[in-house]
Scaffold this motif. Structure first.
Motif, PDB file in Angstrom:
ATOM      1  N   LYS A   7      23.973  73.041 -49.600  1.00  0.00           N
ATOM      2  CA  LYS A   7      22.690  72.360 -49.620  1.00  0.00           C
ATOM      3  C   LYS A   7      21.783  72.784 -48.534  1.00  0.00           C
ATOM      4  CE  LYS A   7      20.476  67.847 -50.363  1.00  0.00           C
ATOM      5  NZ  LYS A   7      20.512  66.315 -50.489  1.00  0.00           N
ATOM      6  N   VAL A   8      20.764  73.390 -49.160  1.00  0.00           N
ATOM      7  CA  VAL A   8      19.577  73.976 -48.220  1.00  0.00           C
ATOM      8  C   VAL A   8      18.362  73.163 -47.990  1.00  0.00           C
ATOM      9  CG1 VAL A   8      18.735  76.022 -47.482  1.00  0.00           C
ATOM     10  CG2 VAL A   8      21.081  76.152 -48.339  1.00  0.00           C
ATOM     11  N   THR A   9      17.920  72.968 -46.957  1.00  0.00           N
ATOM     12  CA  THR A   9      16.808  72.596 -46.714  1.00  0.00           C
ATOM     13  C   THR A   9      15.617  73.360 -46.235  1.00  0.00           C
ATOM     14  OG1 THR A   9      17.689  70.295 -46.377  1.00  0.00           O
ATOM     15  CG2 THR A   9      15.352  70.505 -45.832  1.00  0.00           C
ATOM     16  N   CYS A  10      14.622  73.762 -46.723  1.00  0.00           N
ATOM     17  CA  CYS A  10      13.842  74.802 -46.263  1.00  0.00           C
ATOM     18  C   CYS A  10      12.318  74.824 -46.730  1.00  0.00           C
ATOM     19  CB  CYS A  10      14.472  76.304 -46.662  1.00  0.00           C
ATOM     20  SG  CYS A  10      14.483  76.644 -48.529  1.00  0.00           S
ATOM     21  N   ASP A  11      11.500  75.617 -46.187  1.00  0.00           N
ATOM     22  CA  ASP A  11      10.209  75.793 -46.779  1.00  0.00           C
ATOM     23  C   ASP A  11      10.382  76.118 -48.285  1.00  0.00           C
ATOM     24  OD1 ASP A  11       7.582  76.812 -47.541  1.00  0.00           O
ATOM     25  OD2 ASP A  11       7.039  76.568 -45.394  1.00  0.00           O
ATOM     26  N   PRO A  12       9.640  75.576 -49.267  1.00  0.00           N
ATOM     27  CA  PRO A  12       9.611  75.925 -50.661  1.00  0.00           C
ATOM     28  C   PRO A  12       9.398  77.515 -50.775  1.00  0.00           C
ATOM     29  CG  PRO A  12       8.551  73.989 -50.586  1.00  0.00           C
ATOM     30  CD  PRO A  12       8.728  74.486 -49.035  1.00  0.00           C
ATOM     31  N   VAL A  13       8.879  78.341 -49.813  1.00  0.00           N
ATOM     32  CA  VAL A  13       8.508  79.773 -50.235  1.00  0.00           C
ATOM     33  C   VAL A  13       9.705  80.454 -49.874  1.00  0.00           C
ATOM     34  CG1 VAL A  13       5.888  79.511 -49.691  1.00  0.00           C
ATOM     35  CG2 VAL A  13       7.616  80.094 -47.960  1.00  0.00           C
ATOM     36  N   LEU A  14      10.574  80.019 -49.175  1.00  0.00           N
ATOM     37  CA  LEU A  14      11.828  80.640 -49.083  1.00  0.00           C
ATOM     38  C   LEU A  14      12.912  80.256 -50.043  1.00  0.00           C
ATOM     39  CD1 LEU A  14      12.434  80.118 -45.097  1.00  0.00           C
ATOM     40  CD2 LEU A  14      11.737  82.170 -46.362  1.00  0.00           C
ATOM     41  N   ILE A  15      12.746  79.542 -50.757  1.00  0.00           N
ATOM     42  CA  ILE A  15      13.767  79.161 -52.120  1.00  0.00           C
ATOM     43  C   ILE A  15      14.421  80.468 -52.569  1.00  0.00           C
ATOM     44  CG2 ILE A  15      14.488  77.911 -54.038  1.00  0.00           C
ATOM     45  CD1 ILE A  15      12.772  75.511 -52.841  1.00  0.00           C
ATOM     46  N   ASP A  16      13.442  80.988 -53.356  1.00  0.00           N
ATOM     47  CA  ASP A  16      13.665  82.396 -54.322  1.00  0.00           C
ATOM     48  C   ASP A  16      14.394  83.166 -53.364  1.00  0.00           C
ATOM     49  OD1 ASP A  16      13.039  81.097 -56.662  1.00  0.00           O
ATOM     50  OD2 ASP A  16      10.872  82.291 -56.419  1.00  0.00           O
ATOM     51  N   VAL A  17      14.150  83.720 -52.175  1.00  0.00           N
ATOM     52  CA  VAL A  17      14.693  84.601 -51.052  1.00  0.00           C
ATOM     53  C   VAL A  17      16.076  84.223 -51.009  1.00  0.00           C
ATOM     54  CG1 VAL A  17      14.387  85.708 -48.994  1.00  0.00           C
ATOM     55  CG2 VAL A  17      12.333  85.397 -50.416  1.00  0.00           C
ATOM     56  N   LEU A  18      16.242  82.797 -50.500  1.00  0.00           N
ATOM     57  CA  LEU A  18      17.402  82.447 -50.194  1.00  0.00           C
ATOM     58  C   LEU A  18      18.497  82.297 -51.334  1.00  0.00           C
ATOM     59  CD1 LEU A  18      16.510  79.562 -47.556  1.00  0.00           C
ATOM     60  CD2 LEU A  18      17.648  81.831 -46.916  1.00  0.00           C
TER      61      LEU A  18
END
Length: 274
Positions: A7-18
């Motif tokens: 489960k990853v919590t991050c800035d939405p702009v990083l979702i596709d990259v991660l």
């Protein structure tokens, strides 16, 4: 079978990259949220050190990892999944959504642990391109079929013969179920790699995988494509287009069109002898 869930919590702009990075290290099922996502990986494929090194490259990202048994993805998906509208002509929905007959194409998808529901920019772009490509009476190969969604669109567009492959048991199971939901019959479904395909020459080959696999297998795709046939590639970033075009030219493939969405790209190529 046991799975590792991250489960990853991050800035939405990083979702596709991660998601793309985790896909490269064995994760093959993802569910997005407003502030991050969850991904799953078969326990035997999981390498915690690689995952930690990968994620720690990005600032302000936190994650947790846990082991779990097979979950009811239908139930989980129903809590979070919305229909996808592609190009105002196609709706991709789950069976628990109401039919919307105003759309020319309707694709019903039930998730297991597979990739490609139309939410991701790569799948979206291929679906969009398929709606402009003549499939009528064509022989189509879908490599890495995942949910089977691109094969389903090929059938709805009039393809006469479809072969679909995937290396993952979950994807084979899920695509079979989705073919049935969409009344798509007579698809040759193969569990294996491109070199397990012996159905001859195709008019259209689709591969929505990732850059490294595409570069490695593009010669195999070309060898199964007839003269003037089209190869549709996705699963890579916009800045990877040139590398794929250069490699494609080594296999008699010429660029026809590219599209981009959220930094992800689709590349359509045509096979030419000269």
């Amino acid at each position: 079978m046991e799975f590792i869930t991250i489960k990853v919590t991050c800035d939405p702009v990083l979702i596709d990259v991660l998601i793309a990075e985790l896909f490269e290290v064995g994760f093959d099922s993802f569910q997005e949220f407003d502030n991050g996502f969850e991904g799953s990986c078969e326990q035997e494929k999981f390498e915690q050190e690689k995952v930690e090194i990968l994620i720690n490259q990005f600032p302000n990202v936190s994650f947790t990892i846990k082991e779990q048994e097979k979950v009811n993805w239908n139930e989980e998906w129903e809590k979070n999944y919305d229909p996808i509208i592609v190009g105002d002509r196609c709706i991709v929905r789950a069976s628990f959504h109401k039919p919307q007959p105003q759309y020319e194409y309707e694709i019903i998808v039930t998730p297991k642990m597979s990739f490609g529901t139309g939410h991701h920019a790569t799948t979206y772009q291929v679906l969009d391109y398929q709606m402009s490509l003549d499939h009528k009476n064509k022989k189509v190969l879908d490599v890495g079929t995942g949910t089977g969604i691109l094969a389903i669109m090929a059938k709805k567009r009039g393809a006469s013969s479809i072969t679909a492959t995937d290396i993952d048991d979950w994807c084979i199971e899920n695509s079979e179920e989705n073919f049935a939901l969409n009344s798509v019959k007579d698809v040759r479904l193969i569990k294996g790699q491109i070199n397990n395909v012996d159905e001859g020459i195709f008019d259209i080959v689709i591969a929505n995988i990732n850059k490294n696999v595409l570069l490695d297998q593009i010669g195999e795709y070309s060898s199964r494509l007839r003269e003037s046939g089209q190869l549709i590639l996705s699963g890579f970033y916009e800045n990877d287009i040139d590398d794929l075009v250069v490699e494609a030219e080594n296999h008699q493939l010429k660029k026809l069109r590219t599209t981009t969405r959220d930094n992800w790209a689709m590349l359509a190529l045509e096979k030419r002898s000269v």
